[in-house]
Structure formats: structure tokens, C-alpha cells
Design a protein around this motif. Structure first.
Motif, PDB file in Angstrom:
ATOM      1  N   THR A  88     -27.471   1.451  -9.276  1.00 10.14           N
ATOM      2  CA  THR A  88     -26.097   1.284  -9.747  1.00 10.14           C
ATOM      3  C   THR A  88     -25.822   2.247 -10.896  1.00 10.14           C
ATOM      4  OG1 THR A  88     -26.068  -1.047  -9.114  1.00 10.14           O
ATOM      5  CG2 THR A  88     -24.440  -0.324 -10.726  1.00 10.14           C
ATOM      6  N   ALA A  89     -24.744   3.027 -10.748  1.00 10.82           N
ATOM      7  CA  ALA A  89     -24.344   3.957 -11.804  1.00 10.82           C
ATOM      8  C   ALA A  89     -23.629   3.173 -12.900  1.00 10.82           C
ATOM      9  CB  ALA A  89     -23.434   5.035 -11.237  1.00 10.82           C
ATOM     10  N   GLU A  94     -18.188  -1.748 -12.302  1.00 16.50           N
ATOM     11  CA  GLU A  94     -17.061  -2.607 -11.920  1.00 16.50           C
ATOM     12  C   GLU A  94     -16.809  -2.596 -10.418  1.00 16.50           C
ATOM     13  OE1 GLU A  94     -15.337   1.466 -12.874  1.00 16.50           O
ATOM     14  OE2 GLU A  94     -16.865   0.100 -13.701  1.00 16.50           O
ATOM     15  N   ASN A  95     -17.436  -1.652  -9.699  1.00 17.95           N
ATOM     16  CA  ASN A  95     -17.224  -1.574  -8.247  1.00 17.95           C
ATOM     17  C   ASN A  95     -18.222  -2.405  -7.449  1.00 17.95           C
ATOM     18  OD1 ASN A  95     -15.112   0.210  -8.628  1.00 17.95           O
ATOM     19  ND2 ASN A  95     -16.358   2.038  -8.284  1.00 17.95           N
ATOM     20  N   VAL A  96     -19.157  -3.067  -8.120  1.00 17.78           N
ATOM     21  CA  VAL A  96     -20.202  -3.806  -7.398  1.00 17.78           C
ATOM     22  C   VAL A  96     -19.595  -4.808  -6.432  1.00 17.78           C
ATOM     23  CG1 VAL A  96     -22.104  -5.430  -7.639  1.00 17.78           C
ATOM     24  CG2 VAL A  96     -21.952  -3.448  -9.167  1.00 17.78           C
ATOM     25  N   ASP A  97     -18.570  -5.525  -6.860  1.00 13.40           N
ATOM     26  CA  ASP A  97     -17.919  -6.515  -5.993  1.00 13.40           C
ATOM     27  C   ASP A  97     -16.496  -6.087  -5.642  1.00 13.40           C
ATOM     28  OD1 ASP A  97     -20.135  -8.311  -6.023  1.00 13.40           O
ATOM     29  OD2 ASP A  97     -19.537  -8.933  -8.041  1.00 13.40           O
ATOM     30  N   SER A 104     -20.616   1.946  -5.894  1.00 13.24           N
ATOM     31  CA  SER A 104     -21.137   1.565  -7.207  1.00 13.24           C
ATOM     32  C   SER A 104     -22.486   2.223  -7.460  1.00 13.24           C
ATOM     33  CB  SER A 104     -21.302   0.039  -7.288  1.00 13.24           C
ATOM     34  OG  SER A 104     -22.245  -0.404  -6.311  1.00 13.24           O
ATOM     35  N   GLU A 105     -22.941   3.033  -6.508  1.00 15.30           N
ATOM     36  CA  GLU A 105     -24.311   3.543  -6.542  1.00 15.30           C
ATOM     37  C   GLU A 105     -24.354   5.061  -6.718  1.00 15.30           C
ATOM     38  OE1 GLU A 105     -27.030   1.043  -6.081  1.00 15.30           O
ATOM     39  OE2 GLU A 105     -25.139   0.115  -6.714  1.00 15.30           O
TER      40      GLU A 105
END
Length: 554
Positions: A88-89, A94-97, A104-105
Motif C-alpha cells: 500500500t502506497a 484512502e483508496n483501500v476501500d 491503493s498499491e
């Protein structure tokens, strides 16, 4: 029960070996780079030695992609194992979900170079902030449907190697003995009203001791954009680059296509270069028969009457057409008048004279031009190094005045937009532009001038609007090179044909166009015509102008 550490490591190594993807020494099916996107020279990405044994162990548990068969005496290794993962960057947490499935990576990549005398590990460092998106990555199957060009890998492979569904890693050239590799992956990005998929390509060069990524490429497809952006994105012309490996040069031969000129230009031009050497490449179409300059074409025409004089490709200028050849303008001199495509946000031509004096070298000169709207010209400075190879303008010419010391012609530029089976069909809907061009001898000096009088061309003007340039709507000759004209001002309309309010406030006008000795074409405005309705102009193949009332569909 505790498992001995040595036994555990043996199990890990066995599993890792069993799951590795070995790429045999067979020619690559690619040999391409760029994908029609933006080439990034010297991207800020570096491979660093893996610092500690523990890090090597953590990489070793992942299934590698293996390439073998390299000349160890030349490169210092005979095998390369690539290990891939993602993390995860921080800037994308905030893009994980994110329900829009934005990435998000970022990519993590290591490589293991081995040979009889070498065993070295390297891993890819982080990208700096301004180019951090070069490493953004996510699973192919999560890329926005309809925009993605990367597809999920083989399902069976993904059962044992997750990264086969995230990253495509293969030889970059058809030469399986050459340690050049291409890594390709993608990610989603969403805005307020847009969605995009960006494909990243990294060129990994292991041919020398400095493991490097000399080039990267980004190809972005966008959809949406709100009321205006969706249309603007579709009309926007960005630079595109396609590269293909050329074995004879041991380099990628690349073609970049750019607009000729303007962000929504209908015309294009291209240049060629070698990717790794960063030097200009001779275009494939630039054969010994192609003139290197316009005077060269004129020399060929003088030497051989059978030389083609229409649509002849000239390096840096595009396809040239001979409009006229004059032996009686200047004493003891011969003048050739040529047309080539002009760099412009509209369909336009540019004109040149090539003068052969009685003795000495030929002299090439640009013909000054203005437009009936009052603009200085309808052309701009062309992009350096580019040639409008694919523009195939045709011309029809008619004499207006022809006498010793003075010639004037009417030249109709016409280009086929795909609506006509033949470009010489005078009845089909072609884009046509009407020019008057004059040449005069004044005190032993050549005076040239041209004017853009009329056109049925139009330009995209953002937000799904169309811009129509000022144009003559009627023309009546009163002398060989004099005419009474009616001029309609420029206007912009929306998709339904509705005219912008400001354009209604501009008056049409009447005037007289004539050649002023020693100067060129000049127009004298005689009266405003503020009640004339806007008209749609068509130009026939013979240069006749027809104007019908503009009809709004709203």
C-alpha cells in the motif's frame, strides 16, 4: 512441535522453485514499447542492492519469473529471476476501500542475477513524489471495464502466483539472448466526473553493469468528464509514441505523432528516433527519391519533365504540390510556386517560391499570407523535426491574371475527410479552402502575397461547440484580380446549431479586394451589413461559393 529452521527454509525453497515461472530462451512475441502513450526519458527509478540477508529471504519465498540463456562472458550472468509484489502506497491509503476501485498499491520488484561467478540481488527503489504514479499498480481484473487494455492472466497461474494477474513481465525484444525486459501493469484513477486507466511500461536494461530503467511509458485512457470534458477528451489530440525493436540498429525505432497545431487539431505530423540512443532516426519513407528540401524537388522537375509535381513528399514539409511555374516575372529567372500543408488549428496550406536566377543557387522563400478575417495568417510555427506525412492535400488552380511581371491565381485546397470516394469529385462534401496568390516584379524584386478568402472548414471549440472562421460568402470578379466580396464574421455554435449571443453582435461587411502594386492583396471595406443572417458556406470543386441561411436545430 517446532520445525527446525533449516527444514523450514528447505521447504520454502522447494515450494518457491516449484512455483517459479521459467521463461525459455525463445523469441519474445512483443518487441514493442510505448503503446501509443507518453515516453518518459530517464525516469527517476533505480535498482539498489538488496541490503540485508533477511530481505533476500523475504523475497525468496515468492515465486519468480525466470529468464535464462544469457551470455555470461558478456553480461556477467546467465540467469535472471524477477520477484514481484505490491504494498500500500502511503499517499493512496484512502483508496483501500474505495468503491470506484482506484489503486491503493505500488509495485515492489526485485531481481536475482546469477552465473558461475555472480550471485547478486537488487530491488527497485521508491519513485520520488513527482513520478510516484510510475509504480502504481492493481490487479488487471480490477481495471475499469471498457478502458483497460491489460487483461487478467491465466486463472491457473493466479492460483499459484497472484502477481501474474497484476504484472506482465517479458523480454522486450525478439532476441531472447538480450537482457532487455518490459514490465507492464496498470491502475485506475477517478476524478469528480472522470474515470481513467493508466498503463505503465518500464524498460529494464541489464546489458551493462549499471542495472537501469532508461525509459518508461504511460498510456492513459479516460472516460467521462462531465458536460464538457467527455466531449473534449474525445476530441483532444495528445502525442502518441509507438516503438518497435530494430535488430539492425540494436535499438527501438520509434514514431511520435503530434498535433499540427492545436490541442484539437485535425492534422498530425510525425518524427522518428531511436529510443535508447536518443538520436534522430531516418524515417522509413525517407528514401533516396524523397527530396530533402523544396528546392531539391524544383531541381528534379527542371531536370525531368516527367517528375511528379502533385503530392510529392518532402522531408520536414509534407506533400508538396506545384501550383505554378513562371519564366516572365523576373528577368532571366524561373520561379516555381509550391504548396504544402500548414501547421494550423484549421485546414490550411502554406506557399513557397523557389527562384532560379540566371546564375547561382536557387532561393526558397515563404509567401506572406493573411486572412479575410484580418488575422495575420492562418498558420503557425510547425513543431521542429516533424513532417505531416499523412496529410494529402490536393489543389485546383485557375489563373486570375497572367502577364509579364505579374501573375495571380486562385488555388483551391481540398482534402478528403473520408466522405468522398475520390478526392477529385467536385460534388462530394470535402473540406475546401479558397486562396488567392499573387507574384509581382517590383523594381527587380519579387513581391509575393496570398489571402485566405473562404472555407467550409470548422474547428472543435471545447464543450462540444464548433468554431467557424470568417469567410467570404459571395465573390464577384470586376477585373482580372479585383473582386467585390461579402464577408461573414466568425461565429461559434453549440451541438444543436445555436449561435453564441456575442456572435450576433458582429456585423458582416462588403468590400473590394484588389492587388496593390508593390504590396500585395488588400481589401477596402465599403459598408457594414448588420442585418445579414449567418450562412452556411459550401465551396464547389471549381471554387464557386454557395451560402445558405444557417439553420439551428434548437
Amino acid at each position: 512441535m517446532k520445525v527446525p529452521i533449516f527444514s523450514l527454509l528447505m521447504v520454502i525453497l522447494i515450494v518457491s522453485t516449484a512455483l517459479s515461472q521459467t521463461i525459455p530462451s525463445t523469441p519474445s512475441d512483443e518487441g514493442t514499447f510505448g503503446g501509443g502513450g507518453e515516453i518518459i526519458d530517464k525516469p527517476p527509478l533505480e535498482f539498489d542492492p538488496v541490503p540485508v540477508p533477511l530481505a533476500i529471504k523475504s523475497w525468496s519465498v515468492r515465486p519468480p519469473v525466470t529468464f535464462t540463456g544469457f551470455d555470461e562472458s558478456k553480461y556477467g550472468f546467465n540467469r535472471v529471476d524477477f520477484y514481484r509484489w505490491h504494498e500500500t502506497a502511503p499517499e493512496l491509503k484512502e483508496n483501500v476501500d474505495n468503491p470506484l476501485h482506484d489503486s491503493s498499491e505500488r509495485l515492489m520488484l526485485a531481481m536475482h542475477l546469477t552465473g558461475a561467478h555472480q550471485d547478486r540481488w537488487f530491488q527497485l527503489g521508491e519513485a520520488p513524489g513527482e513520478k510516484e504514479d510510475l509504480l502504481y499498480i492493481q490487479a488487471f481484473e480490477d481495471l475499469n471495464e471498457g478502458l483497460r487494455t491489460l487483461q487478467p492472466g491465466d486463472t491457473h497461474d493466479q492460483d499459484t502466483d497472484e502477481m501474474s494477474g497484476w504484472l506482465e513481465l517479458k523480454l522486450a525484444t525478439p532476441d531472447s539472448k538480450l537482457p532487455l525486459f518490459r514490465a507492464q501493469f496498470g491502475y485506475n484513477q477517478s476524478g469528480a466526473s472522470t474515470q481513467s486507466v493508466t498503463t505503465n511500461q518500464l524498460l529494464i536494461d541489464l546489458r551493462n553493469s549499471n542495472q537501469q530503467i532508461p525509459k518508461a511509458a504511460q498510456i492513459t485512457a479516460v472516460s467521462g468528464g462531465g458536460v464538457c470534458g467527455a466531449f473534449d477528451n474525445g476530441a483532444y489530440r495528445s502525442d502518441t509514441t509507438e516503438c518497435r525493436w530494430r535488430n539492425s540498429a540494436q535499438d527501438f525505432y520509434c514514431t511520435t505523432t503530434t498535433s499540427f497545431i492545436g490541442e484539437f487539431a485535425t492534422r498530425s505530423a510525425e518524427k522518428t528516433f531511436f529510443l535508447l540512443e536518443r538520436k534522430e532516426a531516418r524515417p522509413d519513407w525517407y528514401t533516396p527519391d524523397v527530396p530533402a528540401y523544396l528546392a531539391g524537388l524544383a531541381i528534379k522537375v527542371r531536370g525531368n519533365p516527367r517528375t511528379s509535381t502533385a503530392g510529392v513528399l518532402v522531408y520536414g514539409l509534407g506533400r508538396a504540390t506545384l501550383l505554378g511555374r513562371y519564366r516572365d516575372v523576373l528577368p532571366n529567372a524561373e520561379i516555381f510556386l509550391f504548396a504544402t500543408p500548414a501547421a494550423s488549428d484549421k485546414i490550411a496550406g502554406q506557399f513557397f517560391t523557389v527562384t532560379f536566377p540566371e546564375s547561382g543557387k536557387p532561393v526558397t522563400a515563404h509567401v506572406p499570407k493573411w486572412t479575410i478575417s484580418g488575422d495575420a495568417s492562418d498558420e503557425a510555427e510547425p513543431p521542429a523535426g516533424y513532417t505531416p506525412v499523412n496529410e494529402k492535400d490536393k489543389y485546383k488552380v485557375r489563373d486570375l491574371a497572367s502577364k509579364a511581371g505579374f501573375h495571380a491565381i486562385q488555388a483551391i485546397l481540398q482534402t478528403d475527410n473520408g466522405n468522398c470516394a475520390k478526392a477529385n469529385d467536385g460534388n462530394c462534401m470535402m473540406t475546401r479552402v479558397l486562396y488567392w496568390i499573387g507574384l509581382e516584379a517590383a523594381n527587380g524584386t519579387l513581391i509575393t502575397n496570398s489571402v485566405r478568402l473562404a472555407s467550409n472548414d470548422s474547428e472543435y471549440a471545447q464543450c462540444n461547440r464548433t468554431f467557424h472562421d470568417a469567410t467570404v460568402t459571395s465573390l464577384h470578379l470586376v477585373a482580372t484580380s479585383d473582386a467585390v466580396i461579402h464577408v461573414q464574421p466568425a461565429f461559434t455554435e453549440d451541438a444543436g446549431g445555436q449561435i453564441e449571443d456575442d456572435d450576433h453582435a458582429t456585423c458582416a461587411w462588403n468590400g473590394v479586394l484588389r492587388w496593390k502594386p508593390g504590396s500585395g492583396f488588400r481589401v477596402h471595406k465599403t459598408a457594414d451589413d448588420c442585418i445579414a443572417p449567418l450562412r452556411d458556406v459550401t465551396i464547389g470543386g471549381d471554387g464557386s461559393i454557395q451560402a445558405k441561411p444557417h439553420i439551428s436545430t434548437q
